[in-house]
Design a protein around this motif. Sequence first.
Motif, PDB file in Angstrom:
ATOM      1  N   SER A  29    -101.086  12.982  68.517  1.00 17.42           N
ATOM      2  CA  SER A  29    -101.796  12.007  67.686  1.00 17.42           C
ATOM      3  C   SER A  29    -101.916  10.731  68.454  1.00 17.42           C
ATOM      4  CB  SER A  29    -101.042  11.662  66.303  1.00 17.42           C
ATOM      5  OG  SER A  29    -101.398  12.803  65.552  1.00 17.42           O
ATOM      6  N   LEU A  33    -104.437   6.578  65.323  1.00 19.32           N
ATOM      7  CA  LEU A  33    -104.347   7.610  64.229  1.00 19.32           C
ATOM      8  C   LEU A  33    -102.812   7.336  63.539  1.00 19.32           C
ATOM      9  CD1 LEU A  33    -105.156  10.002  62.388  1.00 19.32           C
ATOM     10  CD2 LEU A  33    -104.534  11.668  64.018  1.00 19.32           C
ATOM     11  N   MET A  37    -102.361   6.321  59.643  1.00 19.58           N
ATOM     12  CA  MET A  37    -101.384   7.075  58.754  1.00 19.58           C
ATOM     13  C   MET A  37    -100.335   6.213  58.284  1.00 19.58           C
ATOM     14  SD  MET A  37    -102.244  10.560  58.804  1.00 19.58           S
ATOM     15  CE  MET A  37    -100.978  11.601  58.627  1.00 19.58           C
ATOM     16  N   GLN A  40    -101.212   4.005  55.261  1.00 15.47           N
ATOM     17  CA  GLN A  40    -101.266   4.657  53.842  1.00 15.47           C
ATOM     18  C   GLN A  40    -100.186   4.423  52.971  1.00 15.47           C
ATOM     19  OE1 GLN A  40    -104.640   4.610  53.452  1.00 15.47           O
ATOM     20  NE2 GLN A  40    -104.633   4.276  55.456  1.00 15.47           N
ATOM     21  N   VAL A 114     -95.897  12.427  54.999  1.00 11.68           N
ATOM     22  CA  VAL A 114     -96.886  12.040  56.093  1.00 11.68           C
ATOM     23  C   VAL A 114     -96.844  13.577  56.643  1.00 11.68           C
ATOM     24  CG1 VAL A 114     -97.399  10.672  58.041  1.00 11.68           C
ATOM     25  CG2 VAL A 114     -96.241   9.680  56.249  1.00 11.68           C
ATOM     26  N   ILE A 145     -99.868  12.286  52.722  1.00 14.87           N
ATOM     27  CA  ILE A 145    -100.804  11.484  53.579  1.00 14.87           C
ATOM     28  C   ILE A 145    -100.911  12.738  54.770  1.00 14.87           C
ATOM     29  CG2 ILE A 145    -101.282   9.645  55.312  1.00 14.87           C
ATOM     30  CD1 ILE A 145     -99.020   8.253  53.703  1.00 14.87           C
ATOM     31  N   GLN A 146    -102.189  13.029  54.773  1.00 14.50           N
ATOM     32  CA  GLN A 146    -102.572  14.253  55.698  1.00 14.50           C
ATOM     33  C   GLN A 146    -103.832  13.903  56.621  1.00 14.50           C
ATOM     34  OE1 GLN A 146    -101.414  17.437  55.700  1.00 14.50           O
ATOM     35  NE2 GLN A 146    -102.909  17.536  57.802  1.00 14.50           N
ATOM     36  N   PHE A 147    -103.738  13.974  57.710  1.00 18.44           N
ATOM     37  CA  PHE A 147    -104.908  13.976  58.638  1.00 18.44           C
ATOM     38  C   PHE A 147    -105.823  15.331  58.915  1.00 18.44           C
ATOM     39  CE2 PHE A 147    -102.310  14.441  62.288  1.00 18.44           C
ATOM     40  CZ  PHE A 147    -102.864  15.491  63.374  1.00 18.44           C
ATOM     41  N   THR A 181    -109.680  12.183  60.540  1.00 16.70           N
ATOM     42  CA  THR A 181    -109.884  11.419  59.235  1.00 16.70           C
ATOM     43  C   THR A 181    -108.551  11.643  58.429  1.00 16.70           C
ATOM     44  OG1 THR A 181    -112.167  11.491  59.204  1.00 16.70           O
ATOM     45  CG2 THR A 181    -111.272  10.777  57.082  1.00 16.70           C
ATOM     46  N   VAL A 182    -108.009  10.551  57.797  1.00 19.31           N
ATOM     47  CA  VAL A 182    -106.908  10.500  56.935  1.00 19.31           C
ATOM     48  C   VAL A 182    -107.267  10.691  55.417  1.00 19.31           C
ATOM     49  CG1 VAL A 182    -104.692   9.158  56.279  1.00 19.31           C
ATOM     50  CG2 VAL A 182    -105.703   9.180  58.716  1.00 19.31           C
TER      51      VAL A 182
END
Length: 193
Positions: A29, A33, A37, A40, A114, A145-147, A181-182
């Motif tokens: 990552s 990014l 993360m 958030q 995360v 929290i997830q991408f 995208t998160v």
Amino acid sequence: MPATRAAEFGLFSRQILRHPRQVSALAPSSPGLAAMMARQLPVTATRVAEFGAGLGSLTRAILAAGIAPHDLTLFEVNDTFCASLRAAFPGVAIVNGPAQGLAATEAGSLDAVVSGLPLLSMPADTQRDILAAAFHALAPDGVYIQFTYGLFAPLRAAVARDLGLTATRTARVWKNIPPATVYVYRRARNGTA
């Protein structure tokens, strides 16, 4: 590319070739990014778990956001990545095992999870198991929290509905390989997760 990032990329690339199902990403990552993360995380967050820590790209951002090393637990299935994480992050708890193991170690005490896991490529049952474990460990107002690299939410709508979750989407992070995208998942006000 700085020497540390170049070394990490080399290690990451070797693990992709040896264990493609475990790694399932093209590159670590990006700092952009990772920062998205970390932004958030709830402002009051103190205890956090990270799923699929890899080589620590997201871990660095979580620690930079003010989470103390002793309040962070990483879950990673790749043995080589775990060894690297232990060397890079003294004081951080590192579990060499699947994310679902979180449910056995925590109960309602985390502020955030995360995740760098490839949820989009997982079957619904696996998604459900991972998110159920996460929300078992999260406090009532905790967040997941997830991408995703995909164009749509990484969690199947039926799984989110079954677990009583709602999602918020952030802007796309274009400076990542590939762009990502998160999404932030929370219990719905009348949710059962």
